[in-house]
Design a protein around this motif. Structure first.
Motif, short mmCIF file in Angstrom:
data_model
loop_
_atom_site.label_atom_id
_atom_site.label_comp_id
_atom_site.label_asym_id
_atom_site.label_seq_id
_atom_site.Cartn_x
_atom_site.Cartn_y
_atom_site.Cartn_z
N GLY A 129 0.82 -1.20 0.00
CA GLY A 129 0.00 0.00 0.00
C GLY A 129 0.86 1.25 0.00
N SER A 130 0.22 2.40 -0.16
CA SER A 130 0.92 3.68 -0.12
C SER A 130 0.42 4.47 1.08
CB SER A 130 0.71 4.47 -1.41
OG SER A 130 -0.67 4.74 -1.61
N ASP A 131 1.35 4.98 1.87
CA ASP A 131 1.01 5.79 3.03
C ASP A 131 0.16 6.98 2.57
OD1 ASP A 131 1.15 7.84 5.10
OD2 ASP A 131 2.78 6.68 5.99
N ILE A 132 -1.03 7.15 3.15
CA ILE A 132 -1.95 8.18 2.67
C ILE A 132 -1.44 9.60 2.96
CG2 ILE A 132 -3.96 6.69 2.83
CD1 ILE A 132 -4.73 8.12 5.41
N PHE A 133 -0.44 9.72 3.85
CA PHE A 133 0.10 11.04 4.17
C PHE A 133 1.42 11.33 3.45
CE2 PHE A 133 -2.53 10.33 8.04
CZ PHE A 133 -3.39 11.40 7.86
N THR A 134 2.24 10.31 3.25
CA THR A 134 3.55 10.54 2.64
C THR A 134 3.66 9.99 1.22
OG1 THR A 134 4.51 8.46 3.47
CG2 THR A 134 4.59 10.39 4.92
N GLY A 135 2.77 9.06 0.86
CA GLY A 135 2.84 8.44 -0.46
C GLY A 135 3.86 7.33 -0.56
N LYS A 136 4.59 7.06 0.53
CA LYS A 136 5.62 6.02 0.49
C LYS A 136 5.01 4.63 0.48
CE LYS A 136 9.22 8.72 2.82
NZ LYS A 136 10.12 8.80 3.98
N ARG A 137 5.67 3.73 -0.22
CA ARG A 137 5.19 2.35 -0.33
C ARG A 137 5.47 1.59 0.97
NH1 ARG A 137 4.06 -1.19 -4.68
NH2 ARG A 137 4.44 -3.39 -4.23
N VAL A 138 4.47 0.84 1.42
CA VAL A 138 4.59 0.03 2.64
C VAL A 138 4.10 -1.37 2.31
CG1 VAL A 138 3.92 -0.23 5.06
CG2 VAL A 138 4.16 2.06 4.07
N GLU A 139 4.84 -2.38 2.75
CA GLU A 139 4.46 -3.77 2.50
C GLU A 139 4.41 -4.56 3.80
OE1 GLU A 139 6.63 -5.74 -0.58
OE2 GLU A 139 6.83 -3.94 -1.81
N GLU A 140 3.53 -5.53 3.83
CA GLU A 140 3.40 -6.39 5.01
C GLU A 140 2.95 -7.77 4.56
OE1 GLU A 140 0.83 -6.53 9.15
OE2 GLU A 140 1.56 -4.59 8.41
N ILE A 141 3.58 -8.81 5.11
CA ILE A 141 3.21 -10.20 4.83
C ILE A 141 2.64 -10.80 6.11
CG2 ILE A 141 4.04 -12.47 4.13
CD1 ILE A 141 6.26 -11.07 2.56
N CYS A 142 1.48 -11.41 5.99
CA CYS A 142 0.83 -11.97 7.18
C CYS A 142 -0.12 -13.09 6.78
CB CYS A 142 0.07 -10.88 7.93
SG CYS A 142 -1.17 -10.04 6.92
N PRO A 143 -0.54 -13.95 7.73
CA PRO A 143 -1.53 -14.97 7.43
C PRO A 143 -2.84 -14.35 6.97
CG PRO A 143 -0.43 -15.44 9.52
CD PRO A 143 -0.02 -14.06 9.12
N GLY A 144 -3.55 -15.05 6.13
CA GLY A 144 -4.79 -14.52 5.58
C GLY A 144 -5.86 -14.23 6.61
N HIS A 145 -5.81 -14.93 7.77
CA HIS A 145 -6.83 -14.71 8.79
C HIS A 145 -6.49 -13.59 9.76
CE1 HIS A 145 -4.03 -17.61 10.78
NE2 HIS A 145 -4.21 -16.77 11.78
N THR A 146 -5.34 -12.93 9.57
CA THR A 146 -4.93 -11.86 10.47
C THR A 146 -5.96 -10.73 10.48
OG1 THR A 146 -2.59 -12.33 10.08
CG2 THR A 146 -3.12 -10.18 11.00
N SER A 147 -6.31 -10.26 11.66
CA SER A 147 -7.26 -9.15 11.78
C SER A 147 -6.55 -7.84 11.48
CB SER A 147 -7.84 -9.10 13.20
OG SER A 147 -8.57 -10.26 13.47
N MET A 148 -7.01 -7.12 10.48
CA MET A 148 -6.41 -5.86 10.05
C MET A 148 -7.30 -4.69 10.46
SD MET A 148 -3.74 -7.12 8.55
CE MET A 148 -3.04 -5.67 7.75
#
Length: 222
Positions: A129-148
């Motif tokens: 995703g892109s930080d809505i304030f800075t525009g920087k790209r952010v990535e995260e890997i997690c199990p599909g059932h993780t609560s976001m």
């Protein structure tokens, strides 16, 4: 005298409630051995065998601690329906364009690559995703059932009244309320557009985005 006694009782109950909340969080962070304990300390936070529940959503892992912090803010007096509100969704349900918390930052989802279920029965999600304030790209890997966490965002339009030499903006909303606590954004394209429109003495507006207690100019409208 009776009024003072009642006031003292309310204060005592508030202290006990806060202590109970802190105890619940400590228990949660200690690990799965305490997951079977069922306790409640006001609001919509409780423990079940599946994990901690906040507003009816089960948090299966400690990675969602920020959700507990947000819930505590709400239970301690946060207003309903404002930009501090949160909802929950599983990582596998995050769609492109949604705003979710990735590595403690509010990000607009660009991509969500969900792997097939492996031999351990859990799919993996590679969220970008892109930080809505800075525009920087952010990535995260997690199990599909993780609560976001899905934070609420709020957009407010302001008419630009003045632009100071130091970049400070004077803004006016639709109710004629003024504010001068925001400056021209660092984004070159947006900054140039604002300066050009102001120099040409054209009427224009800026959109201020609010999320998680932060705000920034996200758009220029003519």
């Amino acid at each position: 005298r009776h009024g003072m006694a009642a006031h003292g009782c309310r204060n005592a109950l508030s202290v006990v409630s806060l202590a109970g909340m802190i105890a619940l969080i400590i228990i949660h962070l200690m690990g799965p051995t305490t997951r079977g304990v069922q306790l409640r300390s006001g609001g919509d936070m409780s423990f079940t065998k599946a994990g901690t529940r906040v507003d009816g959503v089960t948090l299966r892992d400690v990675a969602s601690r920020h959700v507990i912090r947000a819930a505590m803010r709400r239970l301690s007096g946060g207003a309903e329906g404002d930009e501090n509100d949160i909802t929950m969704t599983e990582a596998s349900h995050c769609k492109k364009g949604m705003v979710v918390i990735l590595k403690d930052k509010p990000c607009k989802v660009i991509e969500n690559a969900v792997s097939k279920v492996g031999k351990h029965g859990s799919a993996k999600c590679h969220l970008a995703g892109s930080d809505i304030f800075t525009g920087k790209r952010v990535e995260e890997i997690c199990p599909g059932h993780t609560s976001m966490t899905v934070p609420s965002t709020k957009k407010i339009e302001y008419t630009v009244v003045d632009l100071a030499e130091d970049g400070e903006l004077s803004l006016m909303d639709d109710d004629n309320n003024f504010r001068d606590d925001l400056s021209v954004p660092e984004n070159y394209e947006m900054r140039s557009k604002i300066e050009k429109l102001f120099k040409e003495e054209k009427e224009f507006k800026v959109v201020v985005l609010r999320c998680m207690g932060r705000e920034a100019i996200s758009e220029v409208k003519t």
